[in-house]
Design an enzyme around this catalytic site. Structure first.
Site, PDB file in Angstrom:
ATOM      1  N   GLU A 194       9.924   1.595  10.328  1.00  0.00           N
ATOM      2  CA  GLU A 194      10.840   2.676  10.349  1.00  0.00           C
ATOM      3  C   GLU A 194       9.900   4.038  10.485  1.00  0.00           C
ATOM      4  OE1 GLU A 194      13.728   2.672   9.631  1.00  0.00           O
ATOM      5  OE2 GLU A 194      14.066   0.400   9.425  1.00  0.00           O
ATOM      6  N   CYS A 231      12.874  11.808   6.255  1.00  0.00           N
ATOM      7  CA  CYS A 231      13.009  11.459   7.599  1.00  0.00           C
ATOM      8  C   CYS A 231      14.383  11.671   8.164  1.00  0.00           C
ATOM      9  CB  CYS A 231      12.741  10.038   7.846  1.00  0.00           C
ATOM     10  SG  CYS A 231      13.514   8.913   6.804  1.00  0.00           S
ATOM     11  N   LYS A 235       0.779  -1.135   0.139  1.00  0.00           N
ATOM     12  CA  LYS A 235       0.071   0.081  -0.075  1.00  0.00           C
ATOM     13  C   LYS A 235       0.898   1.220  -0.040  1.00  0.00           C
ATOM     14  CE  LYS A 235      -2.120   2.756   2.992  1.00  0.00           C
ATOM     15  NZ  LYS A 235      -2.294   3.940   1.823  1.00  0.00           N
ATOM     16  N   GLY A 253      -5.669   3.384  -1.074  1.00  0.00           N
ATOM     17  CA  GLY A 253      -6.679   3.934  -0.326  1.00  0.00           C
ATOM     18  C   GLY A 253      -6.184   4.427   1.056  1.00  0.00           C
ATOM     19  N   GLY A 265      -5.197   4.878   5.035  1.00  0.00           N
ATOM     20  CA  GLY A 265      -4.586   4.054   6.086  1.00  0.00           C
ATOM     21  C   GLY A 265      -5.370   3.336   6.995  1.00  0.00           C
ATOM     22  N   PRO A 266      -6.404   4.100   7.553  1.00  0.00           N
ATOM     23  CA  PRO A 266      -7.196   3.382   8.512  1.00  0.00           C
ATOM     24  C   PRO A 266      -7.971   2.224   8.045  1.00  0.00           C
ATOM     25  CG  PRO A 266      -7.259   5.729   9.013  1.00  0.00           C
ATOM     26  CD  PRO A 266      -6.433   5.506   7.692  1.00  0.00           C
ATOM     27  N   VAL A 322      -7.465   0.543   4.235  1.00  0.00           N
ATOM     28  CA  VAL A 322      -6.594  -0.411   3.742  1.00  0.00           C
ATOM     29  C   VAL A 322      -5.324  -0.897   4.477  1.00  0.00           C
ATOM     30  CG1 VAL A 322      -5.121  -0.987   1.459  1.00  0.00           C
ATOM     31  CG2 VAL A 322      -7.253   0.622   1.251  1.00  0.00           C
ATOM     32  N   GLY A 323      -4.632   0.134   4.920  1.00  0.00           N
ATOM     33  CA  GLY A 323      -3.628  -0.080   5.900  1.00  0.00           C
ATOM     34  C   GLY A 323      -3.967  -1.044   6.959  1.00  0.00           C
ATOM     35  N   GLU A 352       8.322  16.473  15.643  1.00  0.00           N
ATOM     36  CA  GLU A 352       8.807  16.191  14.220  1.00  0.00           C
ATOM     37  C   GLU A 352       7.844  17.234  13.350  1.00  0.00           C
ATOM     38  OE1 GLU A 352       7.834  12.739  12.113  1.00  0.00           O
ATOM     39  OE2 GLU A 352       9.676  12.731  10.760  1.00  0.00           O
TER      40      GLU A 352
HETATM   41  P1  NAD Z   1       1.659   8.083   7.976  1.00  0.00           P
HETATM   42  O1  NAD Z   1       2.182   7.346   9.152  1.00  0.00           O
HETATM   43  O2  NAD Z   1       0.737   8.898   7.924  1.00  0.00           O
HETATM   44  O3  NAD Z   1       1.523   7.004   6.857  1.00  0.00           O
HETATM   45  C1  NAD Z   1       2.342   6.083   6.322  1.00  0.00           C
HETATM   46  C2  NAD Z   1       1.558   5.048   5.616  1.00  0.00           C
HETATM   47  O4  NAD Z   1       0.843   4.339   6.625  1.00  0.00           O
HETATM   48  C3  NAD Z   1       0.477   5.392   4.647  1.00  0.00           C
HETATM   49  O5  NAD Z   1       0.360   4.712   3.334  1.00  0.00           O
HETATM   50  C4  NAD Z   1      -0.896   5.522   5.311  1.00  0.00           C
HETATM   51  O6  NAD Z   1      -1.791   5.366   4.528  1.00  0.00           O
HETATM   52  C5  NAD Z   1      -0.541   4.394   6.188  1.00  0.00           C
HETATM   53  N1  NAD Z   1      -1.416   4.268   7.432  1.00  0.00           N
HETATM   54  C6  NAD Z   1      -2.003   5.310   8.024  1.00  0.00           C
HETATM   55  N2  NAD Z   1      -2.675   5.028   8.970  1.00  0.00           N
HETATM   56  C7  NAD Z   1      -2.633   3.725   8.931  1.00  0.00           C
HETATM   57  C8  NAD Z   1      -3.276   2.544   9.988  1.00  0.00           C
HETATM   58  N3  NAD Z   1      -3.898   2.890  11.042  1.00  0.00           N
HETATM   59  N4  NAD Z   1      -2.865   1.233   9.730  1.00  0.00           N
HETATM   60  C9  NAD Z   1      -2.060   0.842   8.737  1.00  0.00           C
HETATM   61  N5  NAD Z   1      -1.524   2.047   7.738  1.00  0.00           N
HETATM   62  C10 NAD Z   1      -1.800   3.145   7.842  1.00  0.00           C
HETATM   63  O7  NAD Z   1       3.028   8.822   7.512  1.00  0.00           O
HETATM   64  P2  NAD Z   1       3.332   9.960   6.428  1.00  0.00           P
HETATM   65  O8  NAD Z   1       2.560  11.031   6.732  1.00  0.00           O
HETATM   66  O9  NAD Z   1       2.915   9.147   5.022  1.00  0.00           O
HETATM   67  O10 NAD Z   1       4.843  10.209   6.279  1.00  0.00           O
HETATM   68  C11 NAD Z   1       5.541  10.848   7.282  1.00  0.00           C
HETATM   69  C12 NAD Z   1       6.351   9.985   8.157  1.00  0.00           C
HETATM   70  O11 NAD Z   1       6.957   9.145   7.658  1.00  0.00           O
HETATM   71  C13 NAD Z   1       7.299  10.868   9.123  1.00  0.00           C
HETATM   72  O12 NAD Z   1       6.904  10.818  10.309  1.00  0.00           O
HETATM   73  C14 NAD Z   1       8.370  10.600   8.802  1.00  0.00           C
HETATM   74  O13 NAD Z   1       9.405  10.565   9.543  1.00  0.00           O
HETATM   75  C15 NAD Z   1       8.373   8.945   8.535  1.00  0.00           C
HETATM   76  N6  NAD Z   1       9.231   8.490   7.651  1.00  0.00           N
HETATM   77  C16 NAD Z   1      10.152   7.523   8.341  1.00  0.00           C
HETATM   78  C17 NAD Z   1      11.200   7.060   7.293  1.00  0.00           C
HETATM   79  C18 NAD Z   1      12.289   6.014   7.850  1.00  0.00           C
HETATM   80  O14 NAD Z   1      12.778   5.212   7.396  1.00  0.00           O
HETATM   81  N7  NAD Z   1      12.269   6.027   9.367  1.00  0.00           N
HETATM   82  C19 NAD Z   1      11.305   7.403   6.052  1.00  0.00           C
HETATM   83  C20 NAD Z   1      10.400   8.074   5.588  1.00  0.00           C
HETATM   84  C21 NAD Z   1       9.316   8.928   6.220  1.00  0.00           C
END
Ligand code: NAD
Length: 482
Positions: free
Chosen positions: A248, A282, A173, A204, A206-207, A209-210, A384
């Protein structure tokens, strides 16, 4: 209007709901695509396809799998310009950056895991003259890969390639905010001969599909990159199901500058570390700690260096800073600049939205922003922001720099600038982070372990670590009759 579809069993299909989300081009601040609003029914279809495909894919030899991954790498490379433009329109980053960083790195991810998987071997332990052990590694089965919006294809491919290389089938996803390049990948996989159902891409929220991926009982492992709160939510569901997890998560990375640094180099690298990709990496160094003896000189040179980073239309080669990925994120970043003022900070450069004339007049752009005068442990320095905002904080001693740098819940990456090798090693050993760069930033060797400590993550990606994560190990012990 470009309509994106799910990729299930080697075919592009509409979501079961037949509902679509709005996909925005952040540089023009307008809807330009439709993104499937999928749910657990689409995930169930993908799992069904993956279950059948696993019988085929897991029985391919390592060389057969690697050959297909190399063909996928070539397929992306052949369409580099097209992928780069799609990434920029979806994410807002400068087109030249998509061309030199994002898409080439996606190509490298496929090449790297295709070739590295060929040299992963099992272990052998001889206990005594009669007893010996060998370790078998087998694919886990069906695995879930969930990725964020900041480096869309770069991170999507970083997750799925080790999983595929080791013989797993994947339900992936991408972020609903930047789904375009992942959706194009299906075409490349089909052309490369990836058997149908081996990689399934569901788009789709996160809450919906994820969390359906996380909760599906036949998906045995979750590899996730995204925010710390989302990581906690995924763990809440997956941990009681005893799924393997690689997380991550977020970062708030310190950049520690000692007065014995190579000054010119430090200024240039610090500006890149703060503002590349609009600060939406990140690994960006967003808290800059400067030894007080160098503070004023560094501040003045840094401001001049950052002024050169022109904000503009991502399609122009002259733009160094593109658009912020979405309206909610744009507002979040601005809210942190407002908070910085409330917390007593002074804005010494930038501090607000930028109007880019022409086609980008309604886009979401923010000036590179430099703030000083904040306490090292205020909210702006602990939370952050993930945008083009950095803070400057003076320190006097090595111990003080370490205390300040280690004062957040995060521990992803750190940058240290000094020409004193002993000091560099001392600080690197004591800093609480999974990755340390000395006199450089974002130099990536894909063989090295990648990941964070504290609330920046659990587990490591990269090299053999990721390949091993996507396998189950079995030790076989044999005793030979004497
Ligand atoms: P996010 O956590 O909002 O979303 C990441 C993914 O998770 C998306 O595909 C989203 O749809 C999905 N998601 C959201 N809620 C979910 C749930 N309840 N269950 C399963 N999946 C769900 O993050 P973002 O806003 O897309 O990205 C930014 C964040 O990612 C920042 O905190 C950044 O630091 C972090 N990041 C970390 C790394 C690393 O390698 N550590 C790399 C890049 C980004």
């Amino acid at each position: 209007m470009q309509r994106i579809l799910n990729f299930i069993n080697g075919e592009y299909v509409a979501p079961v709901s037949n509902q679509y989300l709005k996909g925005f081009n952040p540089a023009i601040g307008a809807v330009y695509s439709e993104v499937p609003d999928s749910d657990e029914r689409d995930v169930a279809l993908a799992v069904k396809a993956a279950t059948a495909a696993f019988e085929v894919w897991s029985n391919y030899t390592q060389e057969q799998r690697s050959d297909i991954l190399l063909k996928i790498a070539q397929g992306i490379e052949n369409r580099l310009e097209e992928f780069a433009l799609a990434e920029t329109n979806d994410q807002g980053k400068p087109l030249w950056l998509s061309k030199v960083m994002d898409i080439p790195r996606a190509v490298s991810n496929f090449k790297f895991y295709a070739t590295t998987a060929l040299s992963l071997s099992g272990e052998f332990h001889k206990t005594d003259s009669q007893i010996f052990n060998y370790t078998l590694r087998s694919p886990i089965g069906i695995v879930g890969c969930i990725s964020p919006w900041n480096l869309p294809l770069y991170l999507f491919s970083w997750k799925i390639t080790p999983a595929l290389a080791m013989g797993n089938c994947v339900i992936a996803k991408p972020s609903e905010i930047t789904p375009m390049t992942a959706s194009m990948l299906g075409e490349v996989c089909n052309a490369a001969g990836l058997p149908k159902g081996v990689l399934n891409i569901i788009h789709g929220l996160g809450p919906k599909v994820g969390s359906s991926i996380t909760a599906h009982q036949d998906i045995k492992a979750i590899s996730f990159t995204g925010g710390t709160k989302t990581g906690a939510e995924i763990s809440r569901i997956a941990a009681p199901m005893f799924k393997k997890m690689s997380l991550e998560l977020g970062g708030k990375n310190p950049n520690i500058i000692f007065d014995d640094c190579d000054f010119e180099k430090t200024v240039k690298i610090s500006a890149a570390a703060a503002f590349t990709n609009q600060g939406e990496i990140c690994l960006c160094g967003s808290r800059i700690f400067i030894q007080d003896t160098l503070y004023e000189r560094f501040k003045n040179a840094f401001v001049e260096e950052v002024k050169k980073r022109k904000v503009g239309d991502p399609l122009l080669d002259t733009s160094r800073v593109g658009a912020i990925v979405s309206k909610p994120h744009f507002e979040k970043v601005l809210s942190y600049i407002a908070l910085a003022k409330e917390e007593g900070g002074s804005i010494i450069l930038g501090g607000g939205p930028v109007e880019v004339p022409g086609r980008c007049k309604d886009g979401w752009f923010i000036e590179p922003t430099i703030i000083e005068g904040l306490a090292y442990d205020c909210r702006v320095n602990r939370e952050e922001i993930f945008g083009p905002v950095v803070t400057l904080v003076p320190f006097s001693t090595e111990a003080e720099a370490l205390k300040m740098a280690n004062s957040t819940q995060y521990g992803l990456a750190c940058t240290i600038f000094t020409e004193n090798l002993s000091k560099a090693h001392r600080v690197a050993a004591k800093i609480e982070s999974g990755i340390v760069w000395i006199n450089c930033w974002l130099e990536r060797d894909l063989r090295t372990p990648f990941g964070g400590v504290k609330q920046s993550g659990v587990g490591r990606e990269g090299g053999f670590e990721a390949l091993k994560f996507f396998t189950e190990e079995k030790n076989v012990c044999i005793k030979i009759d004497s």
